[in-house]
Design a protein around this motif. Structure first.
Motif, mmCIF file in Angstrom:
data_model
loop_
_atom_site.group_PDB
_atom_site.id
_atom_site.type_symbol
_atom_site.label_atom_id
_atom_site.label_comp_id
_atom_site.label_asym_id
_atom_site.label_seq_id
_atom_site.Cartn_x
_atom_site.Cartn_y
_atom_site.Cartn_z
ATOM 1 N N ASP A 137 39.879 46.927 46.723
ATOM 2 C CA ASP A 137 41.467 46.526 46.733
ATOM 3 C C ASP A 137 41.588 46.632 45.332
ATOM 4 O OD1 ASP A 137 43.711 45.521 46.287
ATOM 5 O OD2 ASP A 137 43.592 43.857 47.696
ATOM 6 N N LYS A 138 42.177 47.850 44.823
ATOM 7 C CA LYS A 138 42.050 48.464 43.509
ATOM 8 C C LYS A 138 43.043 47.485 42.778
ATOM 9 C CE LYS A 138 42.813 52.246 40.251
ATOM 10 N NZ LYS A 138 42.230 51.584 39.465
ATOM 11 N N GLU A 139 44.238 47.200 43.260
ATOM 12 C CA GLU A 139 45.148 46.363 42.671
ATOM 13 C C GLU A 139 44.413 45.014 42.352
ATOM 14 O OE1 GLU A 139 49.570 44.241 43.418
ATOM 15 O OE2 GLU A 139 49.211 46.304 44.387
ATOM 16 N N TYR A 140 44.045 44.492 43.280
ATOM 17 C CA TYR A 140 43.096 42.921 43.037
ATOM 18 C C TYR A 140 42.184 43.000 42.046
ATOM 19 C CZ TYR A 140 41.126 38.817 44.197
ATOM 20 O OH TYR A 140 40.628 37.360 44.299
ATOM 21 N N THR A 141 41.382 44.086 42.246
ATOM 22 C CA THR A 141 40.135 44.044 41.008
ATOM 23 C C THR A 141 40.652 44.398 39.645
ATOM 24 O OG1 THR A 141 39.821 46.293 41.908
ATOM 25 C CG2 THR A 141 38.315 44.606 43.056
ATOM 26 N N ASP A 142 41.732 45.247 39.751
ATOM 27 C CA ASP A 142 42.364 45.336 38.418
ATOM 28 C C ASP A 142 42.793 44.175 37.634
ATOM 29 O OD1 ASP A 142 41.635 48.158 38.357
ATOM 30 O OD2 ASP A 142 43.726 49.018 38.767
ATOM 31 N N ILE A 143 43.571 43.440 38.689
ATOM 32 C CA ILE A 143 44.169 42.300 37.944
ATOM 33 C C ILE A 143 43.121 41.278 37.479
ATOM 34 C CG2 ILE A 143 45.124 40.081 38.758
ATOM 35 C CD1 ILE A 143 46.963 41.772 40.550
ATOM 36 N N LEU A 144 41.869 41.250 38.303
ATOM 37 C CA LEU A 144 40.663 40.422 37.994
ATOM 38 C C LEU A 144 40.147 40.971 36.663
ATOM 39 C CD1 LEU A 144 39.046 39.603 41.346
ATOM 40 C CD2 LEU A 144 40.457 38.261 40.041
ATOM 41 N N TRP A 174 35.069 34.767 38.844
ATOM 42 C CA TRP A 174 36.188 34.748 38.415
ATOM 43 C C TRP A 174 37.546 34.422 39.082
ATOM 44 C CZ3 TRP A 174 38.604 32.485 34.745
ATOM 45 C CH2 TRP A 174 40.077 32.738 34.340
ATOM 46 N N GLY A 175 37.544 35.285 40.509
ATOM 47 C CA GLY A 175 38.294 35.200 41.584
ATOM 48 C C GLY A 175 38.482 33.661 41.871
ATOM 49 N N VAL A 176 37.130 33.091 41.946
ATOM 50 C CA VAL A 176 37.281 31.636 42.674
ATOM 51 C C VAL A 176 37.997 30.712 41.646
ATOM 52 C CG1 VAL A 176 35.846 29.674 43.143
ATOM 53 C CG2 VAL A 176 35.577 32.034 44.288
ATOM 54 N N TYR A 177 37.604 30.953 40.379
ATOM 55 C CA TYR A 177 38.108 29.737 39.183
ATOM 56 C C TYR A 177 39.467 30.202 38.715
ATOM 57 C CZ TYR A 177 33.672 27.552 39.643
ATOM 58 O OH TYR A 177 32.453 26.851 40.163
ATOM 59 N N ARG A 178 39.724 31.186 39.046
ATOM 60 C CA ARG A 178 41.154 31.439 38.221
ATOM 61 C C ARG A 178 42.140 30.780 38.957
ATOM 62 N NH1 ARG A 178 43.923 35.458 41.797
ATOM 63 N NH2 ARG A 178 45.307 36.473 39.794
ATOM 64 N N ARG A 179 41.984 30.255 39.722
ATOM 65 C CA ARG A 179 43.003 29.424 40.647
ATOM 66 C C ARG A 179 43.158 28.069 40.003
ATOM 67 N NH1 ARG A 179 39.842 28.217 46.264
ATOM 68 N NH2 ARG A 179 38.094 27.106 45.462
ATOM 69 N N TYR A 180 42.251 27.698 38.948
ATOM 70 C CA TYR A 180 42.157 26.409 38.287
ATOM 71 C C TYR A 180 42.853 26.779 36.720
ATOM 72 C CZ TYR A 180 39.194 24.642 41.709
ATOM 73 O OH TYR A 180 38.651 24.391 43.167
ATOM 74 N N ASP A 181 44.070 26.019 36.425
ATOM 75 C CA ASP A 181 44.746 26.182 35.027
ATOM 76 C C ASP A 181 43.790 25.927 34.039
ATOM 77 O OD1 ASP A 181 47.133 26.950 36.270
ATOM 78 O OD2 ASP A 181 48.034 24.723 36.238
ATOM 79 N N ALA A 182 42.864 25.103 34.214
ATOM 80 C CA ALA A 182 41.712 24.718 33.179
ATOM 81 C C ALA A 182 40.981 25.857 32.771
ATOM 82 C CB ALA A 182 41.056 23.505 33.407
ATOM 83 N N CYS A 183 40.589 26.629 33.859
ATOM 84 C CA CYS A 183 39.748 27.900 33.465
ATOM 85 C C CYS A 183 40.564 29.130 32.948
ATOM 86 C CB CYS A 183 39.044 27.997 34.911
ATOM 87 S SG CYS A 183 37.891 26.958 35.449
ATOM 88 N N ARG A 184 42.046 29.187 33.472
ATOM 89 C CA ARG A 184 42.588 30.097 33.017
ATOM 90 C C ARG A 184 43.064 29.882 31.451
ATOM 91 N NH1 ARG A 184 45.087 33.261 36.916
ATOM 92 N NH2 ARG A 184 46.683 33.784 35.826
ATOM 93 N N ASN A 185 43.179 28.438 31.199
ATOM 94 C CA ASN A 185 43.997 28.124 29.636
ATOM 95 C C ASN A 185 42.531 27.873 28.568
ATOM 96 O OD1 ASN A 185 46.096 28.444 30.750
ATOM 97 N ND2 ASN A 185 46.408 26.326 31.446
#
Length: 179
Positions: A25-32, A70-81
């Motif tokens: 899924d190119k769009e999804y993998t590009d986002i990741l 990263w796809g799993v942990y990106r849903r947590y704000d603490a990991c994004r920030n």
């Protein structure tokens, strides 16, 4: 501790993330990939470090593995920030290295206590280590990878998981203190 139903739901979500990545899924993998470069540059550089010394199929599998994490942990704000720092990574990698040595039969009895305290049921994402372990057994480029390369990638991926869990534990600790 997560219920069996919560663990099944979590494993299903991880599987869906992996399916999107493996189905290209190119769009999804590009986002990741973009998020990893921006939000977790140490992880991004680790992916590229491994990928540059591998054949194309192995490199794609390794990058996919990091992207699942990263796809799993990106849903947590603490990991994004909060970026995984080199210091965090080095400290967690040392624990991981010691654990692997302990599991290989070396007599580091202090490691037994660390393994016993690493209660997977108290992780935010308790089933991810088992999923990653299965990837090394079932994804052909990973399952046929040389043992030394396999160990290095496995250790790096596990260390990033542990770093994200550390970030989440620290976030929960701060939240409890301010509540």
């Amino acid at each position: 501790m997560k219920t069996r139903q919560e663990q099944i739901r979590e494993m299903t979500e991880i599987g869906e993330i992996a399916d999107r990545i493996l189905d290209r899924d190119k769009e999804y993998t590009d986002i990741l990939l973009d998020e990893t470069a921006l939000m977790q540059p140490l992880m991004g550089s680790s992916m590229m470090y491994f990928a540059e010394d591998m054949e194309a199929a192995e490199a794609a599998a390794v990058v996919s593995l990091f992207m699942v994490v990263w796809g799993v942990y990106r849903r947590y704000d603490a990991c994004r920030n909060n970026q995984v720092t080199k210091e965090q990574f080095a400290a967690e990698q040392e624990k991981t290295f010691s654990m692997f040595n302990f599991l290989a039969g070396e007599d580091d009895t202090s490691m037994f206590d660390i393994i016993a305290r690493d209660d997977f049921s108290n992780r935010c994402v308790a089933t991810l280590p088992a999923f990653i372990h299965q990837c090394f057994k079932k994804w052909p480029p990973l399952s046929t990878m040389g043992i030394q390369q396999n160990a290095l990638v496995n250790m790096s991926v596990k260390t990033f998981i542990d770093c994200f869990e550390l970030i989440l534990r620290e976030e929960r600790s701060i939240s409890r203190k301010t509540a």
